[in-house]
Design a protein around this motif. Sequence first.
Motif, PDB file in Angstrom:
ATOM      1  N   LEU A  13       0.831  -1.217   0.000  1.00 47.23           N
ATOM      2  CA  LEU A  13       0.000   0.000   0.000  1.00 47.23           C
ATOM      3  C   LEU A  13       0.856   1.255   0.000  1.00 47.23           C
ATOM      4  O   LEU A  13       0.569   2.225  -0.714  1.00 47.23           O
ATOM      5  CB  LEU A  13      -0.929  -0.025   1.218  1.00 47.23           C
ATOM      6  CG  LEU A  13      -1.772   1.230   1.458  1.00 47.23           C
ATOM      7  CD1 LEU A  13      -2.716   1.477   0.282  1.00 47.23           C
ATOM      8  CD2 LEU A  13      -2.564   1.115   2.764  1.00 47.23           C
ATOM      9  N   ARG A  38      -7.441  -1.433  -3.061  1.00 45.75           N
ATOM     10  CA  ARG A  38      -7.004  -2.106  -1.837  1.00 45.75           C
ATOM     11  C   ARG A  38      -7.712  -3.457  -1.701  1.00 45.75           C
ATOM     12  O   ARG A  38      -8.879  -3.609  -2.077  1.00 45.75           O
ATOM     13  CB  ARG A  38      -7.301  -1.240  -0.620  1.00 45.75           C
ATOM     14  CG  ARG A  38      -6.459   0.043  -0.580  1.00 45.75           C
ATOM     15  CD  ARG A  38      -6.730   0.836   0.669  1.00 45.75           C
ATOM     16  NE  ARG A  38      -6.323   0.081   1.876  1.00 45.75           N
ATOM     17  CZ  ARG A  38      -6.367   0.568   3.105  1.00 45.75           C
ATOM     18  NH1 ARG A  38      -6.814   1.826   3.303  1.00 45.75           N
ATOM     19  NH2 ARG A  38      -5.987  -0.157   4.136  1.00 45.75           N
ATOM     20  N   VAL A  76      -2.315  -3.820  -1.931  1.00 43.50           N
ATOM     21  CA  VAL A  76      -3.163  -3.280  -3.003  1.00 43.50           C
ATOM     22  C   VAL A  76      -3.124  -4.246  -4.173  1.00 43.50           C
ATOM     23  O   VAL A  76      -2.060  -4.764  -4.539  1.00 43.50           O
ATOM     24  CB  VAL A  76      -2.678  -1.888  -3.448  1.00 43.50           C
ATOM     25  CG1 VAL A  76      -3.489  -1.390  -4.636  1.00 43.50           C
ATOM     26  CG2 VAL A  76      -2.756  -0.892  -2.294  1.00 43.50           C
TER      27      VAL A  76
END
Length: 433
Positions: free
Chosen positions: A82, A114, A129
């Motif tokens: 992420l 996500r 992600v």
Amino acid sequence: MNRIFFRFFVLVMLSITGATFVIYFAFSRLFGDPLDDIARRQAAAQIFLLEQYVDKAPSDEWLTRLNNVRVVSNVRYDLVPLAEVRAALASGRRAALDRGEIVLDPANRSFWRRVDLEGERYIGSHEEVLHAQNLPIDIDQALKMEALRYVIVAVALLVPIALWSRSHWQGLQALSRVADEFGSGKLTARAQMKPSDTAYPLAERINHMADRIEDLLEAQKSLLHSVSHELRTPIARLEFGLELLDARAKDPDLSKRVKAMEGDLRELNALVGELLDMSKLDSARNLQAAPTELAPLLRECTQMLPPSPHALDCTVADDLGELELDPRLLARAVCNLLRNAQKYATGRILLSASRTANAVEIVVDDDGPGIPVDERDKVFEPFYRLDRSRDRATGGFGLGLSITRKAVALHGGAVRVDSSPLGGARFVITLPA
């Protein structure tokens, strides 16, 4: 005239282009980037598969279903950190990613989303992600389709505008031709248009104006002609009476006064003749043009002058050729310039002529005092004289140069004043070849 409609066409094209950009930015501001919407529609199948198949799986089967999709799909699905994705996205897209939305990248044919927000899929899933690449997104084709839409709209607007403009353009062209003819001396020129034509109201006003101008000029010419003719009769009577009085006069002083009065009458008679000549030069109908050899005509002008103590040189080439002109009027114009040079020259006058591909120039130079720059246009006005204190010495009425300009203008030419290499004035007649 063409310039007006070309500018109008350019203005319409620029307006359509500007409207295109305004629409794009307005929609981007209010509803999001239109390219994202196009890309979302093109990637709708992959998004549907992710949301309705992979995300609907129980938490312990999410990765299994994702792997199943990887096997059967040409799209590449990767799990990336992420923090790495957040660092690569702009602030607006980063906020959408943090909310769990799909963030599209149409240029690279990919999207990010996500895995989840709470780590419910697997341990650490809230820190990863899903990056989908090689999506079936073709922005170039979409842009071509959008451009085609705008081109069709532009053509749909320009065709009626062009048809509407064409009628205006034809009407204005017709009015322009009438104005040129009227300005060249054809006072009977009028605009012929139908009441349904767009320029008809303007044509009607121009015709009314032309009628009024023609009436005024005809009345002026008729008055000038009539008055000049009427003056001839009392002038003739006065000349006859003065001749009788001079014949009977025994007093030398009286005879001298009679001679002065006779000189005044001759001057008045010459003025009337000049006015009559002026009245005949107001229309091209008085032009009797014929093919004329220019060089012999100019040499003949030098022989028509009164005796003068000044040296007159004539450097006229034999290869000037023929021109379509009225020899009488052109000779009158050149002789007027030569006589004017005789009045003000101190010792030398030069008549020359040359021909180019487009024009013929006839030049009269003198070594007199010259003409001030600020008065070079005024000397062609009727009755205008530079030095009124020399009127009696030089003679004339200030009409010779005005007659010259009118005679040259009837031939489609122009006359101007410059400084002469001899030190005085230079008059240049330019005629179209």
